[in-house]
Design a protein around this motif. Sequence first.
Motif, PDB file in Angstrom:
ATOM      1  N   ALA A  25       0.723  -1.308  -0.205  1.00 44.63           N
ATOM      2  CA  ALA A  25      -0.146   0.040  -0.085  1.00 44.63           C
ATOM      3  C   ALA A  25       0.757   1.309  -0.039  1.00 44.63           C
ATOM      4  CB  ALA A  25      -0.659   0.012   1.313  1.00 44.63           C
ATOM      5  N   GLY A  26       2.127   1.268   0.684  1.00 47.47           N
ATOM      6  CA  GLY A  26       3.099   2.504   0.589  1.00 47.47           C
ATOM      7  C   GLY A  26       3.731   2.829  -0.788  1.00 47.47           C
ATOM      8  N   ASP A  27       4.738   3.518  -0.542  1.00 51.60           N
ATOM      9  CA  ASP A  27       5.456   3.624  -1.968  1.00 51.60           C
ATOM     10  C   ASP A  27       6.775   3.241  -1.847  1.00 51.60           C
ATOM     11  OD1 ASP A  27       3.553   5.518  -2.713  1.00 51.60           O
ATOM     12  OD2 ASP A  27       4.033   7.220  -1.758  1.00 51.60           O
ATOM     13  N   ALA A  28       6.989   2.185  -0.912  1.00 50.37           N
ATOM     14  CA  ALA A  28       8.400   1.405  -0.755  1.00 50.37           C
ATOM     15  C   ALA A  28       8.648   1.037  -2.088  1.00 50.37           C
ATOM     16  CB  ALA A  28       8.551   0.420   0.214  1.00 50.37           C
ATOM     17  N   ARG A  29      10.098   1.252  -2.333  1.00 51.50           N
ATOM     18  CA  ARG A  29      10.870   0.624  -3.644  1.00 51.50           C
ATOM     19  C   ARG A  29      11.913  -0.059  -3.227  1.00 51.50           C
ATOM     20  NH1 ARG A  29       6.452   2.508  -4.994  1.00 51.50           N
ATOM     21  NH2 ARG A  29       5.887   3.722  -6.733  1.00 51.50           N
ATOM     22  N   GLY A  30      12.568  -1.001  -4.361  1.00 54.08           N
ATOM     23  CA  GLY A  30      13.605  -1.780  -4.003  1.00 54.08           C
ATOM     24  C   GLY A  30      13.195  -3.244  -3.304  1.00 54.08           C
ATOM     25  N   VAL A  31      14.162  -3.791  -2.587  1.00 62.22           N
ATOM     26  CA  VAL A  31      13.827  -5.120  -2.013  1.00 62.22           C
ATOM     27  C   VAL A  31      13.089  -4.687  -0.582  1.00 62.22           C
ATOM     28  CG1 VAL A  31      14.932  -7.147  -0.735  1.00 62.22           C
ATOM     29  CG2 VAL A  31      16.152  -5.788  -2.672  1.00 62.22           C
ATOM     30  N   LEU A  32      11.750  -5.585  -0.599  1.00 62.83           N
ATOM     31  CA  LEU A  32      10.832  -5.193   0.448  1.00 62.83           C
ATOM     32  C   LEU A  32      11.062  -6.167   1.437  1.00 62.83           C
ATOM     33  CD1 LEU A  32       7.621  -5.021  -1.929  1.00 62.83           C
ATOM     34  CD2 LEU A  32       9.215  -3.118  -1.026  1.00 62.83           C
ATOM     35  N   SER A  33      10.937  -5.951   2.782  1.00 57.44           N
ATOM     36  CA  SER A  33      10.979  -6.388   3.845  1.00 57.44           C
ATOM     37  C   SER A  33       9.386  -6.885   4.457  1.00 57.44           C
ATOM     38  CB  SER A  33      11.425  -5.539   4.943  1.00 57.44           C
ATOM     39  OG  SER A  33      12.771  -5.158   4.841  1.00 57.44           O
ATOM     40  N   PRO A  34       9.452  -8.107   4.804  1.00 55.43           N
ATOM     41  CA  PRO A  34       8.098  -8.586   5.259  1.00 55.43           C
ATOM     42  C   PRO A  34       7.502  -7.840   6.335  1.00 55.43           C
ATOM     43  CG  PRO A  34       9.642 -10.216   5.877  1.00 55.43           C
ATOM     44  CD  PRO A  34      10.342  -9.062   5.071  1.00 55.43           C
ATOM     45  N   ALA A  35       6.134  -7.649   6.181  1.00 55.21           N
ATOM     46  CA  ALA A  35       5.450  -6.988   7.254  1.00 55.21           C
ATOM     47  C   ALA A  35       5.137  -7.817   8.535  1.00 55.21           C
ATOM     48  CB  ALA A  35       4.158  -6.168   6.855  1.00 55.21           C
ATOM     49  N   MET A  36       4.984  -9.183   8.007  1.00 55.50           N
ATOM     50  CA  MET A  36       4.741 -10.261   9.021  1.00 55.50           C
ATOM     51  C   MET A  36       5.211 -11.609   8.309  1.00 55.50           C
ATOM     52  SD  MET A  36       3.250 -10.861  11.669  1.00 55.50           S
ATOM     53  CE  MET A  36       2.376  -9.641  12.158  1.00 55.50           C
ATOM     54  N   VAL A  37       5.789 -12.599   9.057  1.00 55.62           N
ATOM     55  CA  VAL A  37       6.176 -13.583   8.601  1.00 55.62           C
ATOM     56  C   VAL A  37       5.348 -14.873   9.568  1.00 55.62           C
ATOM     57  CG1 VAL A  37       8.236 -15.224   8.757  1.00 55.62           C
ATOM     58  CG2 VAL A  37       8.231 -12.831   8.386  1.00 55.62           C
ATOM     59  N   PHE A  38       4.807 -15.797   8.492  1.00 54.63           N
ATOM     60  CA  PHE A  38       3.888 -16.921   9.089  1.00 54.63           C
ATOM     61  C   PHE A  38       4.670 -18.203   9.065  1.00 54.63           C
ATOM     62  CE2 PHE A  38       1.092 -13.544   7.630  1.00 54.63           C
ATOM     63  CZ  PHE A  38       0.107 -13.545   8.616  1.00 54.63           C
ATOM     64  N   ARG A  39       4.594 -19.087  10.010  1.00 55.56           N
ATOM     65  CA  ARG A  39       5.393 -20.326  10.217  1.00 55.56           C
ATOM     66  C   ARG A  39       4.171 -21.587   9.925  1.00 55.56           C
ATOM     67  NH1 ARG A  39       6.735 -20.280  15.047  1.00 55.56           N
ATOM     68  NH2 ARG A  39       5.211 -21.845  16.068  1.00 55.56           N
ATOM     69  N   PRO A  40       4.376 -22.236   8.707  1.00 51.89           N
ATOM     70  CA  PRO A  40       3.529 -23.245   8.364  1.00 51.89           C
ATOM     71  C   PRO A  40       3.548 -24.456   9.236  1.00 51.89           C
ATOM     72  CG  PRO A  40       4.727 -22.643   6.488  1.00 51.89           C
ATOM     73  CD  PRO A  40       5.509 -21.857   7.548  1.00 51.89           C
TER      74      PRO A  40
END
Length: 314
Positions: A25-40
């Motif tokens: 939703a934001g304007d971030a460019r380049g390599v993105l960092s996860p906002a959340m990480v889920f463990r299966p």
Amino acid sequence: MAQSPRPLQPITRLVDGRICAYDLAGDARGVLSPAMVFRPSPEDDVVDHAVAAGLQHAYYTTLNAAVCVTADGAEVWRSRFEPQSDQRRGHRPSCVLSWDERVVWVYRPDAMAGRNRPDQWVALDAEDGAVIAQADLRTAGHGGQQLRHPTNDQVLLDVGEGQDGSVIHRASLTRDRMDLIRYPWSDRCLIDLAPDGHHFMTVHHEQGDIAIHTYPDGEMTFALSVDDFGHDPDEIYVEWSGGYLTPDTVIVTLAGETEDEQEWFRHYRVDVRSGQVRTELDARSDNPYDIQPLGDGTWLTTDPSGHPNRWTDS
């Protein structure tokens, strides 16, 4: 920059066995960092994945189940595909979450999984995994791509049947009934749905052309063959990749080999309104399939880390 009618939703990538969710939703460019990480769940090999916008739950498929988990890996529900398949290759179940996040749409390639039935398209309750509706597709696919329509509750599904072609379906729910439409072709592969929902893009199964169709009826507005891009159709072909860079521009990928048998590919912009081929696009990718246009003038490729890299066309 053209805007989609809906805000861009979080997307997911499987990185080091974890489902990573990224906020677009934001304007971030380049390599993105996860906002959340889920463990299966530890015993699961994840095949496909989706995440709710609030980043509270992730949904994924394995070869034998659809599963919902919380961020810490707690299993909320599991919908098993019965009977369990002992086939390890050739079938990849897919999932997508409806816009209102009430339904998880699951494509089950049951024929290739050896379940002695045609493929199934199943709508599951996102809260508890209960089956809301289920349809027999009369296909025998290896996998299926699902795309949500941006302005209504309809979903498109493209079932890839290998050498037998590709079948495109459209569905929606009326309470506990799945209203299912099958488009009248078996030779066109669904690539992308326009961000405004007015049309969609396909590539011929034999990779000779791309076409733009009106939504929902599927009428072809124009098609472009390989020679329309200035290439020899006996040597060059259209890849099953690309999509909508903006509502009015699609990216088309052509590929071939040099005289030294070195593989190459190029991405071209095509104006959807006029059907004219425009300039090339440098996607900064080493793979013809490593491009995911987002419809807002940006696109994703994959960083060596496995995380998405977001680029802009300006």
